[in-house]
Design an enzyme around this catalytic site. Structure first.
Site, mmCIF file in Angstrom:
data_model
loop_
_atom_site.group_PDB
_atom_site.id
_atom_site.type_symbol
_atom_site.label_atom_id
_atom_site.label_comp_id
_atom_site.label_asym_id
_atom_site.label_seq_id
_atom_site.Cartn_x
_atom_site.Cartn_y
_atom_site.Cartn_z
ATOM 1 N N ASP A 1 0.863 -1.179 0.000
ATOM 2 C CA ASP A 1 0.000 0.000 0.000
ATOM 3 C C ASP A 1 0.902 1.232 0.000
ATOM 4 O O ASP A 1 1.612 1.498 0.964
ATOM 5 C CB ASP A 1 -0.896 -0.017 1.237
ATOM 6 C CG ASP A 1 -1.887 1.141 1.273
ATOM 7 O OD1 ASP A 1 -1.756 2.076 0.453
ATOM 8 O OD2 ASP A 1 -2.795 1.114 2.121
ATOM 9 N N GLU B 1 -0.668 -0.902 -4.626
ATOM 10 C CA GLU B 1 -1.898 -0.172 -4.336
ATOM 11 C C GLU B 1 -1.671 1.323 -4.180
ATOM 12 O O GLU B 1 -0.734 1.757 -3.522
ATOM 13 C CB GLU B 1 -2.527 -0.729 -3.050
ATOM 14 C CG GLU B 1 -3.777 0.010 -2.612
ATOM 15 C CD GLU B 1 -4.478 -0.693 -1.456
ATOM 16 O OE1 GLU B 1 -5.025 0.002 -0.579
ATOM 17 O OE2 GLU B 1 -4.476 -1.943 -1.430
ATOM 18 N N GLU C 1 -9.291 4.198 -3.203
ATOM 19 C CA GLU C 1 -9.626 4.524 -1.815
ATOM 20 C C GLU C 1 -10.021 5.988 -1.666
ATOM 21 O O GLU C 1 -10.945 6.319 -0.914
ATOM 22 C CB GLU C 1 -8.419 4.196 -0.933
ATOM 23 C CG GLU C 1 -8.499 4.672 0.489
ATOM 24 C CD GLU C 1 -7.227 4.363 1.265
ATOM 25 O OE1 GLU C 1 -6.983 5.037 2.269
ATOM 26 O OE2 GLU C 1 -6.475 3.453 0.855
ATOM 27 N N ASP D 1 -14.012 3.390 -0.711
ATOM 28 C CA ASP D 1 -14.380 3.351 0.700
ATOM 29 C C ASP D 1 -15.843 3.767 0.789
ATOM 30 O O ASP D 1 -16.205 4.879 0.390
ATOM 31 C CB ASP D 1 -13.499 4.292 1.526
ATOM 32 C CG ASP D 1 -13.732 4.129 3.021
ATOM 33 O OD1 ASP D 1 -14.885 4.322 3.467
ATOM 34 O OD2 ASP D 1 -12.771 3.809 3.745
ATOM 35 N N HIS E 1 -12.223 -0.471 0.346
ATOM 36 C CA HIS E 1 -11.275 -0.097 1.391
ATOM 37 C C HIS E 1 -11.917 -0.386 2.747
ATOM 38 O O HIS E 1 -13.106 -0.173 2.949
ATOM 39 C CB HIS E 1 -10.948 1.394 1.261
ATOM 40 C CG HIS E 1 -10.058 1.918 2.334
ATOM 41 N ND1 HIS E 1 -10.474 2.870 3.246
ATOM 42 C CD2 HIS E 1 -8.774 1.646 2.644
ATOM 43 C CE1 HIS E 1 -9.480 3.151 4.064
ATOM 44 N NE2 HIS E 1 -8.434 2.425 3.727
ATOM 45 N N GLU F 1 -11.229 -6.550 2.866
ATOM 46 C CA GLU F 1 -10.071 -6.057 3.612
ATOM 47 C C GLU F 1 -10.403 -5.949 5.088
ATOM 48 O O GLU F 1 -11.491 -5.519 5.464
ATOM 49 C CB GLU F 1 -9.646 -4.681 3.092
ATOM 50 C CG GLU F 1 -8.480 -4.079 3.868
ATOM 51 C CD GLU F 1 -8.042 -2.700 3.380
ATOM 52 O OE1 GLU F 1 -6.908 -2.309 3.686
ATOM 53 O OE2 GLU F 1 -8.846 -2.037 2.702
#
Length: 395
Positions: free
Chosen positions: A217, A243, A271, A294, A321, A341
């Site tokens: 990430d 990511e 995200e 998200d 997310h 996740e």
């Protein structure tokens, strides 16, 4: 439930709270989530060690409560704090109060178009998302059904998770299918930083063996050249995906990066993207293989349904997310969301604790990396009465 008996929304209330919650970056010292993680601010040495030094935790959690005429109360949490609370109370409430609890599509459209002149993304979409999630929670409670029933029902018996945190080796022992590491060193730290990034990945690969997923990430911190070199260097270490390597508005850079990475390595992002239009850009320009909206920031469940349908038509996966129950209820209903996740919110990433702890009660957590979504009404969680909520604005 006929139109004549459908409850009407009586009041919208917005609260703020500090500390762990939806703003999970608002942690005490010594937490892995704030320990030398690469960011767009890493070019400045004074902001390298801690993301809180440049204000990652300034907003706090936004809690939206919506009360209906039958006494039912739906609520949701997201990131937004005082600014988000002001937007909800002073602007968005007018589009919600007096409406039927079932008219979620209309309310979303009015909130979005009514704030278009200053919104579109960011904190305004966080606020809209919080209201939208509270509306789904309310509708589930009015009907006595979990949100995933309202979304069409589950397509699998349970969710399986990868873990995001500093210790993928421990995540493997806990039964997760993969581990996503935060990238520690950004381009400003030069060749030595790049070597350290690859060395950490190599160490984790040695610990977890050849078949466990490992991902990086990058939290918007890289440029195309650095991200390409990182991906190429990580090929032999079996990096599954890279990511959010670039700033979210660099669609052109993402398209180039996706062309550059080794065959079989995935590029993921989203995200910090919002609405179907933002994700359409990512899909149309071939920016990524997996979208990661998200649900508390992209526009809520109402918008996530549209984003997911768009992605499905492009043969792209949607793996939201980490947003706890708010994404679990969605993921379990979609074939193109095959896993989920889980953010490891224990300070040392060495145990499974509820993601939004201590704000939510009854928040489910994976056991051996798996979870059956509880079928309690709404999202199935309660606000912890011991958390000190503040209502900074009223209307």
């Amino acid at each position: 439930m006929s139109a004549s008996t459908t409850p009407i929304i009586r009041q919208v209330r917005a609260f703020t709270v500090r500390g762990g919650g939806a703003d999970y970056h608002d942690q005490a010292g010594g937490h892995w989530i704030d320990d030398h993680i690469a960011t767009p601010m890493s070019k400045y040495p004074e902001y390298r060690q801690s993301r809180q030094t440049f204000g990652l935790n300034v907003l706090g959690t936004l809690v939206v409560e919506i009360e209906a005429s039958d006494g039912s109360i739906g609520f949701a949490v997201t990131t937004g704090g005082d600014i988000g609370a002001w937007i909800v109370e002073k602007h968005l409430a007018r589009f919600i109060e007096g409406q039927r609890v079932t008219d979620i599509e209309k309310m979303w459209d009015q909130m979005f178009n009514g704030s278009l002149f200053y919104g579109r993304k960011g904190i305004v979409l966080n606020a809209i998302s919080g209201v939208d999630l509270a509306l789904w929670d309310l509708l589930g409670k009015v009907r006595g059904e979990p949100v995933f029933h309202l979304l069409g029902g589950p397509v699998r018996d349970e969710l399986q998770f990868y873990a995001t945190g500093a210790r993928p080796d421990l995540a493997k022992q806990m039964g997760f299918i993969g581990g996503k590491l935060p990238l520690r060193h950004a381009p400003a730290e030069g060749e030595e930083g790049l070597r350290k990034n690859l060395a950490l990945l190599a160490d984790m690969r040695e610990r977890v063996g050849p078949d466990f997923w490992l991902m990086y990430d990058c939290w918007m911190s890289l440029d195309v050249n650095y991200a390409t070199r990182l991906a190429l260097g990580a090929q032999e270490l079996g990096l599954k995906w890279i990511e959010e390597a670039l700033p979210p508005d660099d669609y052109w850079g993402y398209a180039e990066l996706r062309r550059n990475v080794p065959k079989g390595m995935l590029v993921t992002t989203g995200e910090h993207e919002a609405t179907r239009w933002g994700f359409r850009m990512l899909l149309d320009m071939g920016c990524c293989d997996i979208l990661q909206p998200d649900v508390g920031w992209c526009g809520g469940i109402t918008e996530l349904v549209k984003i997911s349908a768009l992605a499905d038509a492009h043969n792209a996966l949607v793996v939201p997310h980490g947003s706890s129950v708010y994404s679990y209820h969605f993921v379990v209903t979609r074939h193109n969301s095959p896993f989920a996740e889980f953010l490891m919110m224990a300070p040392k990433a060495d145990e499974v604790v509820p993601m939004f702890n201590p704000l939510l009660l009854d928040e489910p957590v994976p056991v051996n990396g798996r979870l059956k979504v509880p079928d309690r009404p709404g999202f199935g969680v309660r606000l912890n009465p011991d958390c000190a909520l503040s209502r900074p604005h009223t209307h």
